[in-house]
Design a protein around this motif. Structure first.
Motif, PDB file in Angstrom:
ATOM      1  N   VAL A 125      93.776  11.042  52.288  1.00 51.16           N
ATOM      2  CA  VAL A 125      94.083   9.647  52.192  1.00 51.16           C
ATOM      3  C   VAL A 125      93.588   8.865  53.510  1.00 51.16           C
ATOM      4  O   VAL A 125      92.884   7.808  53.408  1.00 51.16           O
ATOM      5  CB  VAL A 125      95.601   9.356  52.146  1.00 51.16           C
ATOM      6  CG1 VAL A 125      95.809   8.005  52.283  1.00 51.16           C
ATOM      7  CG2 VAL A 125      96.079   9.936  50.802  1.00 51.16           C
ATOM      8  N   CYS A 126      93.661   9.493  54.605  1.00 58.62           N
ATOM      9  CA  CYS A 126      93.160   9.005  55.768  1.00 58.62           C
ATOM     10  C   CYS A 126      91.501   8.728  55.767  1.00 58.62           C
ATOM     11  O   CYS A 126      91.258   7.862  56.202  1.00 58.62           O
ATOM     12  CB  CYS A 126      93.722   9.581  57.200  1.00 58.62           C
ATOM     13  SG  CYS A 126      95.231   9.763  57.381  1.00 58.62           S
ATOM     14  N   SER A 133      92.911   9.260  46.002  1.00 58.15           N
ATOM     15  CA  SER A 133      93.427   9.958  47.013  1.00 58.15           C
ATOM     16  C   SER A 133      95.025   9.754  47.264  1.00 58.15           C
ATOM     17  O   SER A 133      95.817  10.619  47.351  1.00 58.15           O
ATOM     18  CB  SER A 133      92.753   9.486  48.312  1.00 58.15           C
ATOM     19  OG  SER A 133      93.144   8.350  48.886  1.00 58.15           O
ATOM     20  N   LEU A 134      95.433   8.424  46.727  1.00 60.75           N
ATOM     21  CA  LEU A 134      96.822   7.860  46.951  1.00 60.75           C
ATOM     22  C   LEU A 134      97.426   8.667  45.692  1.00 60.75           C
ATOM     23  O   LEU A 134      98.803   9.282  45.685  1.00 60.75           O
ATOM     24  CB  LEU A 134      96.986   6.566  46.801  1.00 60.75           C
ATOM     25  CG  LEU A 134      96.681   5.839  48.230  1.00 60.75           C
ATOM     26  CD1 LEU A 134      96.490   4.334  48.083  1.00 60.75           C
ATOM     27  CD2 LEU A 134      97.703   5.945  49.321  1.00 60.75           C
ATOM     28  N   ALA A 158      98.177  12.229  46.254  1.00 55.50           N
ATOM     29  CA  ALA A 158      98.951  12.390  47.622  1.00 55.50           C
ATOM     30  C   ALA A 158     100.394  12.208  47.205  1.00 55.50           C
ATOM     31  O   ALA A 158     101.317  13.005  47.532  1.00 55.50           O
ATOM     32  CB  ALA A 158      98.699  11.505  48.734  1.00 55.50           C
ATOM     33  N   PHE A 159     100.664  11.343  45.975  1.00 57.88           N
ATOM     34  CA  PHE A 159     102.061  11.112  45.742  1.00 57.88           C
ATOM     35  C   PHE A 159     102.479  11.725  44.468  1.00 57.88           C
ATOM     36  O   PHE A 159     103.678  12.088  43.969  1.00 57.88           O
ATOM     37  CB  PHE A 159     102.312   9.815  45.191  1.00 57.88           C
ATOM     38  CG  PHE A 159     102.370   8.581  46.361  1.00 57.88           C
ATOM     39  CD1 PHE A 159     103.566   8.673  47.003  1.00 57.88           C
ATOM     40  CD2 PHE A 159     101.409   7.610  46.573  1.00 57.88           C
ATOM     41  CE1 PHE A 159     104.047   7.707  48.052  1.00 57.88           C
ATOM     42  CE2 PHE A 159     101.518   6.853  47.638  1.00 57.88           C
ATOM     43  CZ  PHE A 159     102.649   6.855  48.135  1.00 57.88           C
ATOM     44  N   PHE A 161     104.331  13.505  50.716  1.00 57.39           N
ATOM     45  CA  PHE A 161     103.156  12.677  51.558  1.00 57.39           C
ATOM     46  C   PHE A 161     103.806  11.467  52.532  1.00 57.39           C
ATOM     47  O   PHE A 161     103.360  11.522  53.653  1.00 57.39           O
ATOM     48  CB  PHE A 161     102.429  12.045  50.441  1.00 57.39           C
ATOM     49  CG  PHE A 161     101.667  10.883  51.016  1.00 57.39           C
ATOM     50  CD1 PHE A 161     100.564  11.035  51.513  1.00 57.39           C
ATOM     51  CD2 PHE A 161     101.983   9.633  50.526  1.00 57.39           C
ATOM     52  CE1 PHE A 161      99.663   9.948  52.336  1.00 57.39           C
ATOM     53  CE2 PHE A 161     101.096   8.548  51.091  1.00 57.39           C
ATOM     54  CZ  PHE A 161     100.005   8.677  52.132  1.00 57.39           C
ATOM     55  N   LEU A 203      89.895   5.845  47.440  1.00 55.57           N
ATOM     56  CA  LEU A 203      91.175   5.488  48.094  1.00 55.57           C
ATOM     57  C   LEU A 203      92.312   5.678  46.919  1.00 55.57           C
ATOM     58  O   LEU A 203      93.222   6.283  47.287  1.00 55.57           O
ATOM     59  CB  LEU A 203      91.282   4.089  48.558  1.00 55.57           C
ATOM     60  CG  LEU A 203      92.488   3.631  49.376  1.00 55.57           C
ATOM     61  CD1 LEU A 203      92.924   4.579  50.591  1.00 55.57           C
ATOM     62  CD2 LEU A 203      92.413   2.134  49.816  1.00 55.57           C
ATOM     63  N   LEU A 229      90.676   5.981  53.580  1.00 65.66           N
ATOM     64  CA  LEU A 229      90.945   4.822  54.140  1.00 65.66           C
ATOM     65  C   LEU A 229      90.024   4.571  55.116  1.00 65.66           C
ATOM     66  O   LEU A 229      89.527   3.311  55.264  1.00 65.66           O
ATOM     67  CB  LEU A 229      92.451   4.748  54.646  1.00 65.66           C
ATOM     68  CG  LEU A 229      92.707   3.415  55.427  1.00 65.66           C
ATOM     69  CD1 LEU A 229      92.852   2.365  54.281  1.00 65.66           C
ATOM     70  CD2 LEU A 229      94.150   3.372  56.062  1.00 65.66           C
ATOM     71  N   TYR A 270      96.426  16.785  51.782  1.00 65.74           N
ATOM     72  CA  TYR A 270      96.548  15.578  50.840  1.00 65.74           C
ATOM     73  C   TYR A 270      96.823  14.336  51.705  1.00 65.74           C
ATOM     74  O   TYR A 270      96.184  12.926  51.529  1.00 65.74           O
ATOM     75  CB  TYR A 270      97.807  15.721  49.880  1.00 65.74           C
ATOM     76  CG  TYR A 270      97.657  16.727  49.002  1.00 65.74           C
ATOM     77  CD1 TYR A 270      96.730  16.469  47.764  1.00 65.74           C
ATOM     78  CD2 TYR A 270      98.225  17.933  49.338  1.00 65.74           C
ATOM     79  CE1 TYR A 270      96.429  17.475  46.861  1.00 65.74           C
ATOM     80  CE2 TYR A 270      97.857  18.959  48.211  1.00 65.74           C
ATOM     81  CZ  TYR A 270      97.257  18.807  47.155  1.00 65.74           C
ATOM     82  OH  TYR A 270      97.127  19.622  46.108  1.00 65.74           O
ATOM     83  N   SER A 271      97.309  14.319  52.879  1.00 65.21           N
ATOM     84  CA  SER A 271      97.462  13.099  53.864  1.00 65.21           C
ATOM     85  C   SER A 271      96.318  13.035  54.435  1.00 65.21           C
ATOM     86  O   SER A 271      95.807  11.677  54.623  1.00 65.21           O
ATOM     87  CB  SER A 271      98.846  13.334  54.836  1.00 65.21           C
ATOM     88  OG  SER A 271     100.034  13.530  54.130  1.00 65.21           O
TER      89      SER A 271
END
Length: 339
Positions: free
Chosen positions: A219-220, A52-53, A56-57, A71, A49, A223, A215-216
């Motif tokens: 993250v999903c 991935s964040l 994404a950022f 993102f 997690l 999660l 990238y989003s």
């Protein structure tokens, strides 16, 4: 955001993904010797997690493609269905991962891993190929080359199983329970990549259709894996298929080093997933097939770094040589299968 724009780049990043997926489990070996996998797993999914964040950022937000989205902009415009596919992909993968680990604890690495990994690799490739045909009305992939490469890869995994059997004179019994768990684990992991891809914008965030950028999407996915661990792991901790039950209080008694190794392991796996995912824009089926040849890398670590086969009977090295040759030939055929 950073994307892949050529097939050559896609192949390169898929092979890098294969390397990450075949290497991340080494971090458990580097944690404390008494650190149970159930405890290690909490940190691993946290690493998934967090990384991935981070991606994404950074990679998913900086240097955006013309007309693309950062993102946060992407999450705001995404529809619930696309987010749901990402979450579901993480759940599928997480359930399968736990089942294969349970199978290995019952049957040994020589049986549980080849069955689970082989089924997920072959099944995921078939699902991806069929989905690609249905969504595009055709495919640029040569199925003869693709599935010939898969056949060689499955043969290589079988040879690995033979080598591991020779390694242990006292082999764990190949109980039917363990085999069933391995089959169920492989079948659960097989669709995770395609399911997650359903929520991804084919134009990778350029069309504004409510779907996600890669990238989003990861993250999903992360999660979904993270949240489902709070349901799955307590079950395995309370009713382990091998060993004594594990209490959650033991997690907080772990050393900082053990926790960091778990987070690093999850981060390495997620790095591989990101590289595979951004490669999927050029060839989704091939990206999955190449990335999931990770057993080649995992076996290489076992042979060359951990010296797992140093005391094997005569003739084992010949089996391992053929195994590596089959794996390499498989990768070449899969990479060449795009017309």
């Amino acid at each position: 955001m950073v994307l892949v724009h050529s097939y050559a780049q896609a192949v390169f990043f898929s092979l890098m993904s294969m390397t990450c997926w075949g290497s991340w489990a080494n971090t458990q070996k580097l944690a404390a010797k008494n650190w149970r996998f159930e405890l290690f797993y909490w940190d691993a999914v946290l690493g998934l997690l967090l990384f991935s964040l981070l991606a994404a950022f950074t990679l998913g937000s900086f240097g955006a493609e013309p007309g693309g989205r950062t993102f946060l902009e992407d999450i705001q415009q995404a529809d619930l269905q696309s987010i749901g596919y990402g979450l579901l992909g993480g759940v599928f993968w997480n359930i399968g991962d736990f089942l294969i680990i349970a199978a290995i604890s019952l049957t040994g690495l020589a049986i549980g891993f080849p069955i689970g990994a082989g089924l997920s690799w072959l099944g995921g490739t078939i699902i991806g190929y069929i989905t690609e045909i249905n969504m595009t009305g055709g495919s640029s992939i040569n199925p003869v080359l693709l599935f010939s490469g898969m056949a060689l890869g499955i043969t290589a995994i079988y040879l690995n199983m033979v080598a591991y059997r020779r390694l242990t004179s006292q082999r764990k019994g190949s109980s039917m329970k363990g085999i069933i768990l391995a089959v169920l684990g492989g079948l659960s992991i097989a669709p995770f990549f395609t399911v997650t891809m359903y929520g991804i914008d084919p134009a990778f965030g350029l069309s504004g259709t409510g779907k996600l950028t890669p990238y989003s999407g990861v993250v999903c996915f992360a999660l979904g894996a993270f949240l489902s661990t709070f349901v799955i792991n307590p079950i395995f901790m309370a009713q382990p298929v091998a060993g004594e039950p594990v209490k959650i209080a033991e997690y907080f008694k772990g050393t900082l080093t053990s926790h960091l190794w778990g987070i690093l392991g999850g981060s390495i796996w997620m790095l591989g997933f990101i590289m595979s995912f951004i490669s999927a824009g050029q060839a989704p089926t091939i990206a999955y097939a190449l990335s999931n040849a990770a057993p080649l890398v995992a076996i290489s670590w076992g042979v060359f770094a951990w010296k797992e086969f140093k005391d094997t009977p005569e003739g084992t090295n010949k089996i391992l040589t053929f195994m590596f040759l089959f794996f390499i030939a498989a990768l070449v055929l899969i990479a060449l299968s795009k017309s």
